[in-house]
Design an enzyme around this catalytic site. Sequence first.
Site, PDB file in Angstrom:
ATOM      1  N   ASN A   5       0.912  -1.209  -0.061  1.00 41.59           N
ATOM      2  CA  ASN A   5      -0.020   0.129   0.017  1.00 41.59           C
ATOM      3  C   ASN A   5       0.958   1.228   0.125  1.00 41.59           C
ATOM      4  O   ASN A   5       1.301   1.480   0.819  1.00 41.59           O
ATOM      5  CB  ASN A   5      -0.864   0.065   1.427  1.00 41.59           C
ATOM      6  N   ARG A   9      -2.520  -2.178  -3.459  1.00 42.94           N
ATOM      7  CA  ARG A   9      -3.679  -1.246  -3.313  1.00 42.94           C
ATOM      8  C   ARG A   9      -3.729  -0.347  -4.322  1.00 42.94           C
ATOM      9  O   ARG A   9      -2.674   0.593  -4.208  1.00 42.94           O
ATOM     10  CB  ARG A   9      -3.678  -1.130  -1.795  1.00 42.94           C
ATOM     11  N   HIS A  36     -13.238   2.547  -0.440  1.00 42.23           N
ATOM     12  CA  HIS A  36     -13.366   1.546   0.562  1.00 42.23           C
ATOM     13  C   HIS A  36     -13.683  -0.106  -0.004  1.00 42.23           C
ATOM     14  O   HIS A  36     -14.269  -0.677   0.715  1.00 42.23           O
ATOM     15  CB  HIS A  36     -14.295   1.790   1.907  1.00 42.23           C
ATOM     16  N   ARG A  49     -12.753  14.883   7.531  1.00 42.15           N
ATOM     17  CA  ARG A  49     -13.682  15.404   6.558  1.00 42.15           C
ATOM     18  C   ARG A  49     -15.146  15.606   6.823  1.00 42.15           C
ATOM     19  O   ARG A  49     -15.651  14.679   7.595  1.00 42.15           O
ATOM     20  CB  ARG A  49     -13.566  14.068   5.316  1.00 42.15           C
ATOM     21  N   GLU A  61      -7.990  -5.477   4.650  1.00 45.04           N
ATOM     22  CA  GLU A  61      -8.043  -5.121   3.214  1.00 45.04           C
ATOM     23  C   GLU A  61      -6.737  -5.807   2.793  1.00 45.04           C
ATOM     24  O   GLU A  61      -6.662  -6.241   1.528  1.00 45.04           O
ATOM     25  CB  GLU A  61      -7.871  -3.577   2.973  1.00 45.04           C
TER      26      GLU A  61
END
Length: 399
Positions: free
Chosen positions: A7, A89, A178, A239, A380
């Site tokens: 990642n 990823r 996601h 956010r 993940e």
Amino acid sequence: MKILVLNSGSSSIKFQIFDMQKIVSICQGVIEQIGESRGHIKFVYGKEKEITKKSVIKDHSVGIELLEELLIDNKVLKSFDELRAVGHRVVHGGEYFSKPTLINDEVIKKIEKVSPLAPLHNPVNLIGIKAISKVNPSLIQVAVFDTAFHQTIPNYAYEYALPYEYYTQNGVRRYGFHGTSHHFVAKEAAKFLQKDIDKCNLITLHLGNGASVAAIKNGKSIDTSMGLTPLEGLVMGTRCGDIDPAIIFYLARNLNLDIKELDNILNKKSGLKGICGTNDMREVEQRAKSGDKRAKLAQEIFCYRIKKYIGAYSVIIGKVDALVFTGGIAEHSSIIREKICSDLYDTLGIKLNKEANLRHDRLISSNTSKIKLLVIPTNEELEIAKQTYKIVLSLPNRV
Ligand code: AMP
């Protein structure tokens, strides 16, 4: 067969190596402060053996080379050739990619083409891919996209009510993110429910520093809260999620803020942090417990927004089998889960088992709940490794 999962970020690479025969992680760590005056590699392997090496790491390729050396020196691998493939990823696949994809020059060009949609992520994901090609050109590389799982969303859910050419010419639409996490927990939920994933209707809540919810019908994503970018939808750590877009014009006109400043405010200074000053939900909880009104309100706003999405997605899905909680907040905070599930019995038949919730059990709904409530830790990296493995097995002449 061993698979390395990467990642890649702008100055870091998180990595994990899986043994796919046993489906276990054998090593995980991070290369940090790449391109800075001091960098380091840290990883754990075996029975909690930990290695840290400080070194100037000029760029991502140097980081990968150093990692290879360290893995060999510490006998985690005999050489990089022991790796069968690398799974990356990749944040944005645009409309090109609806599934994990074997990387070649054409795939790289497409990832570059959609980079304007994820300017902070796709270019650095590509740096990771190119660094592996440089260090070991013969390694099989697979891209696993955050957006891919949501490519099944129908056009009436992914198109915005904007002039059509912004979609056709500029790619402005809902993509969702996601996806690897929503897909992973959906499959785990199906296993738990002992149902075929194609027959499962789920609402999956990924609540971490970034947060999103997905509506999954018959195993496929039919809507999700993040949009063109990961800014839309739920209240997140920093956010704002859904806001009236006219707030942006209002702030620009009245406070003389430019696009860069507004981007920074909405992405980095809003959400929980904007409401109460911290984006760390643990701190929000501590402060709320000791009576801090802003922290309490931050929890309320966070959970209220989630409840609205649960209501909306229940309607579009029809009969929901389970509501799935995942991500740092949803996996660990019984208070947040309780607040989300409160007062939903009369409308949706949702009833929490409070003791199971406090114990963080996998099944936290009461026997009378019409919708099962599940806590499923996301993974993940494992999902990327599994998807990469699947592609390797499908290749001709595999060793
Ligand atoms: P993630 O992005 O999935 O790593 O999640 C990060 C978020 O999870 C942060 O807001 C953390 O404060 C939150 N978190 C982690 N552990 C806990 C916990 N025990 N209780 C509440 N929030 C937590």
